[in-house]
Design a protein around this motif. Structure first.
Motif, PDB file in Angstrom:
ATOM      1  N   TRP A 128     -35.591  83.557  34.731  1.00 33.26           N
ATOM      2  CA  TRP A 128     -36.772  84.029  34.005  1.00 33.26           C
ATOM      3  C   TRP A 128     -37.561  85.070  34.777  1.00 33.26           C
ATOM      4  O   TRP A 128     -38.081  86.021  34.192  1.00 33.26           O
TER       5      TRP A 128
ATOM      6  N   LEU B 212     -40.890  84.754  26.021  1.00 32.91           N
ATOM      7  CA  LEU B 212     -39.699  83.896  26.034  1.00 32.91           C
ATOM      8  C   LEU B 212     -40.141  82.468  25.785  1.00 32.91           C
ATOM      9  O   LEU B 212     -41.170  82.023  26.300  1.00 32.91           O
ATOM     10  N   ARG B 213     -39.357  81.754  24.994  1.00 28.79           N
ATOM     11  CA  ARG B 213     -39.595  80.337  24.722  1.00 28.79           C
ATOM     12  C   ARG B 213     -38.404  79.554  25.234  1.00 28.79           C
ATOM     13  O   ARG B 213     -37.266  79.782  24.813  1.00 28.79           O
ATOM     14  N   SER B 214     -38.637  78.636  26.166  1.00 32.72           N
ATOM     15  CA  SER B 214     -37.539  77.911  26.793  1.00 32.72           C
ATOM     16  C   SER B 214     -36.871  76.959  25.814  1.00 32.72           C
ATOM     17  O   SER B 214     -37.510  76.363  24.956  1.00 32.72           O
TER      18      SER B 214
ATOM     19  N   CYS C 102     -33.800  75.218  27.257  1.00 32.67           N
ATOM     20  CA  CYS C 102     -32.820  74.495  28.064  1.00 32.67           C
ATOM     21  C   CYS C 102     -33.200  73.026  28.211  1.00 32.67           C
ATOM     22  O   CYS C 102     -34.376  72.660  28.153  1.00 32.67           O
TER      23      CYS C 102
ATOM     24  N   PRO D 119     -33.357  85.926  29.873  1.00 40.20           N
ATOM     25  CA  PRO D 119     -33.385  84.634  29.185  1.00 40.20           C
ATOM     26  C   PRO D 119     -32.101  83.856  29.409  1.00 40.20           C
ATOM     27  O   PRO D 119     -31.040  84.429  29.672  1.00 40.20           O
TER      28      PRO D 119
ATOM     29  N   ASP E 264     -32.600  80.047  25.205  1.00 39.31           N
ATOM     30  CA  ASP E 264     -33.966  80.529  25.023  1.00 39.31           C
ATOM     31  C   ASP E 264     -34.069  81.450  23.808  1.00 39.31           C
ATOM     32  O   ASP E 264     -33.098  82.093  23.403  1.00 39.31           O
ATOM     33  N   THR E 265     -35.268  81.517  23.248  1.00 39.52           N
ATOM     34  CA  THR E 265     -35.577  82.518  22.228  1.00 39.52           C
ATOM     35  C   THR E 265     -36.585  83.490  22.827  1.00 39.52           C
ATOM     36  O   THR E 265     -37.374  83.115  23.698  1.00 39.52           O
ATOM     37  N   TYR E 266     -36.579  84.740  22.357  1.00 35.82           N
ATOM     38  CA  TYR E 266     -37.451  85.721  22.996  1.00 35.82           C
ATOM     39  C   TYR E 266     -37.821  86.847  22.037  1.00 35.82           C
ATOM     40  O   TYR E 266     -37.190  87.037  20.997  1.00 35.82           O
TER      41      TYR E 266
ATOM     42  N   GLN F 224     -37.897  72.235  28.289  1.00 33.51           N
ATOM     43  CA  GLN F 224     -38.501  72.607  27.022  1.00 33.51           C
ATOM     44  C   GLN F 224     -40.020  72.668  27.156  1.00 33.51           C
ATOM     45  O   GLN F 224     -40.627  71.982  27.967  1.00 33.51           O
TER      46      GLN F 224
ATOM     47  N   ASP G  66     -43.470  78.511  27.794  1.00 32.35           N
ATOM     48  CA  ASP G  66     -43.541  79.855  27.233  1.00 32.35           C
ATOM     49  C   ASP G  66     -43.752  80.827  28.377  1.00 32.35           C
ATOM     50  O   ASP G  66     -44.550  80.570  29.290  1.00 32.35           O
TER      51      ASP G  66
END
Length: 224
Positions: free
Chosen positions: A128, A150-152, A154, A133, A137-139, A158, A161
């Motif tokens: 990160w 970025l939103r974790s 893994c 990512p 992850d979503t970003y 969890q 952010d």
């Protein structure tokens, strides 16, 4: 506890400093090429400051973090340059030194928490912090095609952010051709936030109820 001693020292420091922060590329970058370049950067050193806040509890310190793959040396110092926390992680596990004591564990995160009270997601942070990512992850991207948030996703990390800003260009040697130079955009300001865990209605124990914020301001990236 040892964390009380460290936190007392950390609270005498502050995150701000008079430095010039980079403002990123002038033109949009190709994300695929950027992430490919970032993935090649597995040995690096950064210098900066790290600040932690949870509720009314706040702390900051000078940071130096040097890595070689999964091995790294992480050090926090006060404004006089005195080391408060030093941790080495290698194939033998994690060793942390603080307040004249030495502590060992198979993984680093529990040692950091015990010494400083900071719940740091160490393993994913190695990716990160470079603006890279993980697969789960979503970003989102900024207007130059670099990671903005970025939103974790893994397992075990969890709820974190991550936001990015102040990207700067860093030069490093090509691993195939040592005479060739490459450039990669790396963030100089990273903010990690973890919201309180919301327990089920029937949960009888008290769950964490304070937002945790971890801010890392990087003054210098060095890549061999």
């Amino acid at each position: 506890m040892i964390r009380n001693f460290i936190m007392a020292l950390l609270c005498t420091l502050f995150i701000g400093a008079c430095t010039v922060t980079p403002d990123g590329p002038k033109q949009a970058v190709n994300l695929s090429a950027q992430l490919k370049q970032v993935a090649q950067v597995d040995t690096w050193e950064l210098r900066g400051k790290m600040a932690f806040r949870r509720g009314d509890e706040a702390a900051s310190a000078n940071l130096r973090w040097k890595t070689d793959g999964d091995d790294f040396h992480f050090r926090l110092t006060n404004m006089l340059g005195v080391t408060m926390v030093s941790m080495v992680v290698d194939d033998n596990g994690a060793v942390l030194e603080a307040d004249g004591e030495t502590y060992k564990d198979a993984v680093p995160a529990p040692l950091i928490y015990y010494a400083t009270g900071m719940d740091v997601p160490v393993a994913p942070l190695l990716s990160w912090i470079k603006g890279m990512p993980l697969a789960t992850d979503t970003y989102t991207l900024n207007d130059k095609g670099l990671l903005a948030t970025l939103r974790s996703g893994c397992s075990g990390c969890q709820g974190w952010d991550v936001s990015y800003s102040n990207y700067g260009s860093v030069t490093f040697s090509d691993s195939v051709n040592d005479s060739a130079q490459k450039q990669v955009w790396l963030p100089h300001l990273i903010t990690l936030t973890q919201e309180p865990i919301q327990p089920p209605p029937t949960y009888s124990e008290t769950a964490p109820s304070l937002t945790t914020t971890l801010k890392i301001r990087i003054y210098q990236w060095t890549i061999p």
